[in-house]
Design a protein around this motif. Sequence first.
Motif, short mmCIF file in Angstrom:
data_model
loop_
_atom_site.label_atom_id
_atom_site.label_comp_id
_atom_site.label_asym_id
_atom_site.label_seq_id
_atom_site.Cartn_x
_atom_site.Cartn_y
_atom_site.Cartn_z
N PHE A 187 89.70 10.93 -12.89
CA PHE A 187 89.07 10.70 -11.83
C PHE A 187 90.01 10.01 -10.51
CE2 PHE A 187 85.43 11.28 -14.78
CZ PHE A 187 84.62 12.07 -14.05
N THR A 188 89.87 10.79 -9.51
CA THR A 188 90.46 10.12 -8.27
C THR A 188 89.38 9.88 -7.10
OG1 THR A 188 92.62 11.20 -8.87
CG2 THR A 188 92.43 10.45 -6.51
N LEU A 189 89.40 8.90 -6.48
CA LEU A 189 88.73 8.57 -5.35
C LEU A 189 89.49 8.39 -4.06
CD1 LEU A 189 85.83 7.75 -4.12
CD2 LEU A 189 86.68 5.43 -4.67
N GLN A 190 89.05 9.42 -3.10
CA GLN A 190 89.82 9.16 -1.70
C GLN A 190 89.34 9.15 -0.56
OE1 GLN A 190 92.20 12.58 -3.14
NE2 GLN A 190 90.60 13.96 -2.43
N SER A 213 85.92 11.75 -0.67
CA SER A 213 85.73 12.58 -1.93
C SER A 213 86.24 12.04 -3.23
CB SER A 213 86.43 13.85 -1.67
OG SER A 213 88.13 13.54 -1.55
N LEU A 214 85.61 12.65 -4.01
CA LEU A 214 85.75 12.17 -5.70
C LEU A 214 86.21 13.56 -6.53
CD1 LEU A 214 85.57 10.14 -7.93
CD2 LEU A 214 83.33 10.97 -8.35
N TYR A 216 87.86 15.35 -9.90
CA TYR A 216 87.62 15.40 -11.38
C TYR A 216 88.84 16.23 -11.74
CZ TYR A 216 86.92 16.08 -16.32
OH TYR A 216 86.94 16.43 -17.65
N GLY A 225 86.00 19.04 -6.98
CA GLY A 225 85.64 17.76 -6.63
C GLY A 225 84.55 17.90 -5.78
#
Length: 262
Positions: A187-190, A213-214, A216, A225
């Motif tokens: 998971f990346t949060l940006q 955005s998040l 997967y 995402g």
Amino acid sequence: MVLMHAGTANAQAARDRFWLEASYFWTSNNTTVSVEDRDSQEAASRISLEKDLGFERDDSLPEFRAGAKLGGGFRVVVEYMGINRKAEAQIDRRLGFGKHTFEASADVRSRFETDIYRIGIGWDAFRGENYAIGIIGGLHATNFVVRLEGEATIGNQSVGAVTEKRDALAPLPTVGAYALFDVTPHFTLQGRVDYIDLTLNNAGGRLINAEASLMYNITDNLGVGVGFRHVDYKLEMVKRDWTGSIKYRVNGPSVILKAALP
């Protein structure tokens, strides 16, 4: 603009060298336009596309992005989004647009088209194995077309069915910031924000463009995402034979598909 990443247990967003994104954006729109010819006999109206011309407030549209690392913490990003809306309605008040006036109760067909291009050069001011925080500068260019068709008048004299159309290209520089963080390997949060408030010789504008955005990460090279975006844009321009302004706000969620090369 901020990059997104695909990953496995070993991949990190900060390592992506190239990436391509396609997203689908559900929008809630609020758009106002004004156009006045220099030799017009009547002042231009501030026309709400949704309230005055019958445009649907909700819409959906695709968006495309690409990016690449340049080395030394620098990266380049490009973006395109197109808006193509049309409507037909019986208007309930007099609308001055260009050199003509569309009288109350007239049937008016209208169209609003916008192509939005963006290119930016970013620099990672802070970066690590699982995060990047940076600043970005670039160019935000909007090419728009507004068209109204229907029975109209000049002064108090009917001139029958007419078509009024105006188009313009408005490039504006932007500055902004971005951040991304690998919460887990999957998971990346940006987030990102762009801003400008500037007046030039024949145009002036204000832009706020923010997104979160998040993502997967399905594999090293593929991710999906969800996101949310807010755009608040105002432009005023002075042409040789007409002046005009456009203001639109677009908000809404999106789904994102991304391919990347770590």
